[in-house]
Design a protein around this motif. Sequence first.
Motif, PDB file in Angstrom:
ATOM      1  N   THR A   1      10.211  -0.457   1.885  1.00  0.00           N
ATOM      2  CA  THR A   1      10.396  -0.242   3.324  1.00  0.00           C
ATOM      3  C   THR A   1      11.838  -0.553   3.704  1.00  0.00           C
ATOM      4  O   THR A   1      12.472   0.200   4.445  1.00  0.00           O
ATOM      5  N   ILE A   2      12.376  -1.645   3.139  1.00  0.00           N
ATOM      6  CA  ILE A   2      13.772  -1.982   3.424  1.00  0.00           C
ATOM      7  C   ILE A   2      14.699  -0.922   2.836  1.00  0.00           C
ATOM      8  O   ILE A   2      15.631  -0.465   3.495  1.00  0.00           O
ATOM      9  N   PHE A   3      14.398  -0.485   1.613  1.00  0.00           N
ATOM     10  CA  PHE A   3      15.228   0.544   0.986  1.00  0.00           C
ATOM     11  C   PHE A   3      15.271   1.819   1.826  1.00  0.00           C
ATOM     12  O   PHE A   3      16.291   2.492   1.904  1.00  0.00           O
ATOM     13  N   ALA A   4      14.133   2.169   2.424  1.00  0.00           N
ATOM     14  CA  ALA A   4      14.119   3.378   3.243  1.00  0.00           C
ATOM     15  C   ALA A   4      14.781   3.115   4.590  1.00  0.00           C
ATOM     16  O   ALA A   4      15.522   3.956   5.104  1.00  0.00           O
ATOM     17  N   ALA A   5      14.520   1.927   5.151  1.00  0.00           N
ATOM     18  CA  ALA A   5      14.947   1.679   6.527  1.00  0.00           C
ATOM     19  C   ALA A   5      16.434   1.370   6.629  1.00  0.00           C
ATOM     20  O   ALA A   5      17.077   1.741   7.607  1.00  0.00           O
ATOM     21  N   TYR A   6      16.990   0.704   5.620  1.00  0.00           N
ATOM     22  CA  TYR A   6      18.380   0.264   5.746  1.00  0.00           C
ATOM     23  C   TYR A   6      19.350   1.446   5.914  1.00  0.00           C
ATOM     24  O   TYR A   6      20.108   1.482   6.889  1.00  0.00           O
ATOM     25  N   PRO A   7      19.337   2.419   5.022  1.00  0.00           N
ATOM     26  CA  PRO A   7      20.247   3.556   5.253  1.00  0.00           C
ATOM     27  C   PRO A   7      19.918   4.309   6.542  1.00  0.00           C
ATOM     28  O   PRO A   7      20.818   4.766   7.230  1.00  0.00           O
ATOM     29  N   LEU A   8      18.637   4.401   6.863  1.00  0.00           N
ATOM     30  CA  LEU A   8      18.248   5.166   8.057  1.00  0.00           C
ATOM     31  C   LEU A   8      18.630   4.448   9.343  1.00  0.00           C
ATOM     32  O   LEU A   8      18.631   5.053  10.415  1.00  0.00           O
ATOM     33  N   SER A   9      18.947   3.157   9.251  1.00  0.00           N
ATOM     34  CA  SER A   9      19.355   2.446  10.457  1.00  0.00           C
ATOM     35  C   SER A   9      20.834   2.691  10.766  1.00  0.00           C
ATOM     36  O   SER A   9      21.339   2.270  11.794  1.00  0.00           O
TER      37      SER A   9
ATOM     38  N   ASN B   1       4.786   3.933   4.101  1.00  0.00           N
ATOM     39  CA  ASN B   1       4.167   3.528   5.359  1.00  0.00           C
ATOM     40  C   ASN B   1       5.160   3.765   6.497  1.00  0.00           C
ATOM     41  O   ASN B   1       6.081   2.995   6.718  1.00  0.00           O
ATOM     42  N   ALA B   2       4.945   4.869   7.198  1.00  0.00           N
ATOM     43  CA  ALA B   2       5.912   5.296   8.208  1.00  0.00           C
ATOM     44  C   ALA B   2       6.035   4.269   9.330  1.00  0.00           C
ATOM     45  O   ALA B   2       7.134   3.964   9.785  1.00  0.00           O
ATOM     46  N   TYR B   3       4.910   3.719   9.728  1.00  0.00           N
ATOM     47  CA  TYR B   3       4.913   2.778  10.843  1.00  0.00           C
ATOM     48  C   TYR B   3       5.814   1.574  10.546  1.00  0.00           C
ATOM     49  O   TYR B   3       6.701   1.227  11.324  1.00  0.00           O
ATOM     50  N   ASN B   4       5.586   0.954   9.373  1.00  0.00           N
ATOM     51  CA  ASN B   4       6.414  -0.189   8.993  1.00  0.00           C
ATOM     52  C   ASN B   4       7.878   0.187   8.884  1.00  0.00           C
ATOM     53  O   ASN B   4       8.760  -0.599   9.232  1.00  0.00           O
ATOM     54  N   THR B   5       8.134   1.387   8.356  1.00  0.00           N
ATOM     55  CA  THR B   5       9.519   1.806   8.201  1.00  0.00           C
ATOM     56  C   THR B   5      10.214   1.876   9.552  1.00  0.00           C
ATOM     57  O   THR B   5      11.350   1.426   9.704  1.00  0.00           O
ATOM     58  N   PHE B   6       9.512   2.396  10.568  1.00  0.00           N
ATOM     59  CA  PHE B   6      10.141   2.500  11.888  1.00  0.00           C
ATOM     60  C   PHE B   6      10.346   1.135  12.534  1.00  0.00           C
ATOM     61  O   PHE B   6      11.372   0.897  13.172  1.00  0.00           O
ATOM     62  N   VAL B   7       9.383   0.243  12.348  1.00  0.00           N
ATOM     63  CA  VAL B   7       9.563  -1.108  12.873  1.00  0.00           C
ATOM     64  C   VAL B   7      10.800  -1.740  12.225  1.00  0.00           C
ATOM     65  O   VAL B   7      11.639  -2.356  12.890  1.00  0.00           O
ATOM     66  N   MET B   8      10.936  -1.530  10.921  1.00  0.00           N
ATOM     67  CA  MET B   8      12.069  -2.107  10.186  1.00  0.00           C
ATOM     68  C   MET B   8      13.392  -1.473  10.631  1.00  0.00           C
ATOM     69  O   MET B   8      14.383  -2.176  10.834  1.00  0.00           O
ATOM     70  N   ILE B   9      13.414  -0.157  10.794  1.00  0.00           N
ATOM     71  CA  ILE B   9      14.639   0.515  11.255  1.00  0.00           C
ATOM     72  C   ILE B   9      15.077  -0.082  12.591  1.00  0.00           C
ATOM     73  O   ILE B   9      16.247  -0.412  12.794  1.00  0.00           O
ATOM     74  N   ASN B  10      14.113  -0.254  13.492  1.00  0.00           N
ATOM     75  CA  ASN B  10      14.430  -0.815  14.799  1.00  0.00           C
ATOM     76  C   ASN B  10      15.043  -2.190  14.698  1.00  0.00           C
ATOM     77  O   ASN B  10      15.948  -2.539  15.439  1.00  0.00           O
ATOM     78  N   PHE B  11      14.493  -2.977  13.786  1.00  0.00           N
ATOM     79  CA  PHE B  11      15.007  -4.336  13.644  1.00  0.00           C
ATOM     80  C   PHE B  11      16.419  -4.309  13.071  1.00  0.00           C
ATOM     81  O   PHE B  11      17.311  -4.989  13.565  1.00  0.00           O
ATOM     82  N   LEU B  12      16.620  -3.494  12.037  1.00  0.00           N
ATOM     83  CA  LEU B  12      17.914  -3.477  11.356  1.00  0.00           C
ATOM     84  C   LEU B  12      19.024  -2.938  12.254  1.00  0.00           C
ATOM     85  O   LEU B  12      20.177  -3.328  12.129  1.00  0.00           O
TER      86      LEU B  12
ATOM     87  N   VAL C   1      11.091 -10.500  10.530  1.00  0.00           N
ATOM     88  CA  VAL C   1      10.347  -9.244  10.466  1.00  0.00           C
ATOM     89  C   VAL C   1       9.684  -9.092   9.100  1.00  0.00           C
ATOM     90  O   VAL C   1       8.554  -8.603   8.995  1.00  0.00           O
ATOM     91  N   ILE C   2      10.344  -9.571   8.069  1.00  0.00           N
ATOM     92  CA  ILE C   2       9.748  -9.477   6.729  1.00  0.00           C
ATOM     93  C   ILE C   2       8.495 -10.340   6.646  1.00  0.00           C
ATOM     94  O   ILE C   2       7.462  -9.913   6.113  1.00  0.00           O
ATOM     95  N   ALA C   3       8.565 -11.542   7.220  1.00  0.00           N
ATOM     96  CA  ALA C   3       7.396 -12.429   7.178  1.00  0.00           C
ATOM     97  C   ALA C   3       6.213 -11.796   7.895  1.00  0.00           C
ATOM     98  O   ALA C   3       5.087 -11.798   7.390  1.00  0.00           O
TER      99      ALA C   3
END
Lengths: 291, 286
Positions: free
Chosen positions: A92-100, A150-161, A194-196
């Motif tokens: 999820t982090i791998f997907a979200a980090y570049p997308l942020s 998991n798209a939902y988690n990825t979007f939550v993570m993108i928002n946070f990052l 967010v990870i926790a």
Amino acid sequence: MLKYSKSEKVFEIFLYIILGIIAFTTIYPFIHSFSISLSDRGEALRTGWHFYPKKVDLESYRRVLSSSQIWIGYANTIFRTVVGTFLSILFTIFAAYPLSKKYLPFRSFFISMIFFTMLFGGGMIPTFILIKDIGLYNNRWVYILPGIANAYNTFVMINFLKNIPASLEESARIDGAADIKVLFKIVIPLSTPVIATMALWNGVGHWNSFMDNLLYVTEKDKFVLQEVLRQILIQDRTDSFAALLKTVEKPPAGESLKMATVMVSIIPVIIAYPFLQRYFEKGVLLGSIKG
Amino acid sequence: MLSALVFYIIFCYGPMYGIIIAFKDFNVKAGILGSPWAGFKHFKRLFLDPEFFKIIRNTLLINLYQLLFAFPAPVVFAIMLNEIGSKRYRRFIQTATYLPHFISWVVMAGLLIYFLSPTNGIVNYVLKALTGKTIYFMSKKEYFRSIIVISGIWKEIGWNSIIYMAAIAAIDQSQYEAAICDGANRFQRMWHITIPSILPTVSVLLIMSLGSFLGSNFDQVFNLLNPVLYETGDVFDTYVYRVGLTQFQYSYTTAIGLFRSVVGMILIVIANFLSNKLSNGEVGMW
């Protein structure tokens, strides 16, 4: 301080009672089943309230814990919970980090591609055929790999990052840190809340799921705990204990065996519960931020 | 770094490719590509199949009852909880009611079946003491939908109230103080301050829930269902699972799944459009 009128006081007492009843209905089932799991045959079969075990008999626990299927289920469930939660958060982090990062080429294309999976899916049967075709049928990795997307988690993570100040990363880059180092040394440590929370959702989800087992795994040595439980509780198959049943004169009731199984399976959740509690509210609110 | 996208391509887009078997006569030996085309045969069958209308009816009714009862329950619960003076009592109620959220449906359904049992279930024990009658809950199809809705409330009421508790906590306390100065009593403060303040949250969640109106909780329904109850309890997932995977009618059930996915997608898009409109673009999925 506030002074309440009589009707307001009556109202509050009424609320105390109503809420007490609601809490009772959620707590009592666990007390009841705990008592039954520890009761001897006669007591377990008695109809009525069971607040504590009156005639204690540990025989059902002895049987449940000596059943190899329970331990197999436990091992597989721990495997999927630990490895599955770890991998899905990592990816999820791998997907979200570049997308942020706004400057990523084709960013909106990738985002729409992930987003579309939230709207539309192939459905149960095409997924089943795919799982068979790629060799995940009767394979323990089927519990883990599909859940990584998991798209939902990825979007939550993108928002946070997105909210991590870019200056922090830039200063690290000026010091010569590579992308991967920035990610592990700066971004991930800053994202621990967010990870926790995500680990909590994921871990509980893994612990409690059985559907992938039902669909894709038929070999008993790969069953997860919930599927083992389902066969005992819902399908009423206590025969895995039956071989042992003849050895004592007064065998425990079927109910005791079932409730002992329930207890054995929920004890880790109950133990973890107080520690998880502080993440609850944070977790629910995290999901409600607009993407 | 986009290695994670591979998982989306395989596990989300892979099955979408498999949807074409809804337009074919799939057989395992020939595979997806090798199976002969069947056109709209399966869709024609679907619209003539009384079973199909039965699962639509069941799914819609369960969702409708959930909308009427399970949706407002946590809102009312949060408001009640907020009116409790003792912080410790409130904490206790929250701890107790959040717990079932973390327990699997397998366990919850197992406990429920045991408690509803006509021979030694506690529910029938109480019922008998009160009315002198016992009810065979799990073998009477008229009770099934109520059991689904009530057990859903039972398991999730505490958890679902968290978001409303947060909305209530965000209300400016000075509003209450001003109301007290103006002589508003407790009920007036609830009615004129608390409820209007959380209404935006409630309406957005309500509209969002419309997006999943064709959905169902497989874990819950599957574990509580038994053949006697198919008439009132069979929903999309349980039917597709049973007919598709245990009776091997892959193509037909894929067609049913596709129908559900397409209608479901339209519902989500509508729900999102409405919630954006209602909140002037502040709340919505996109």
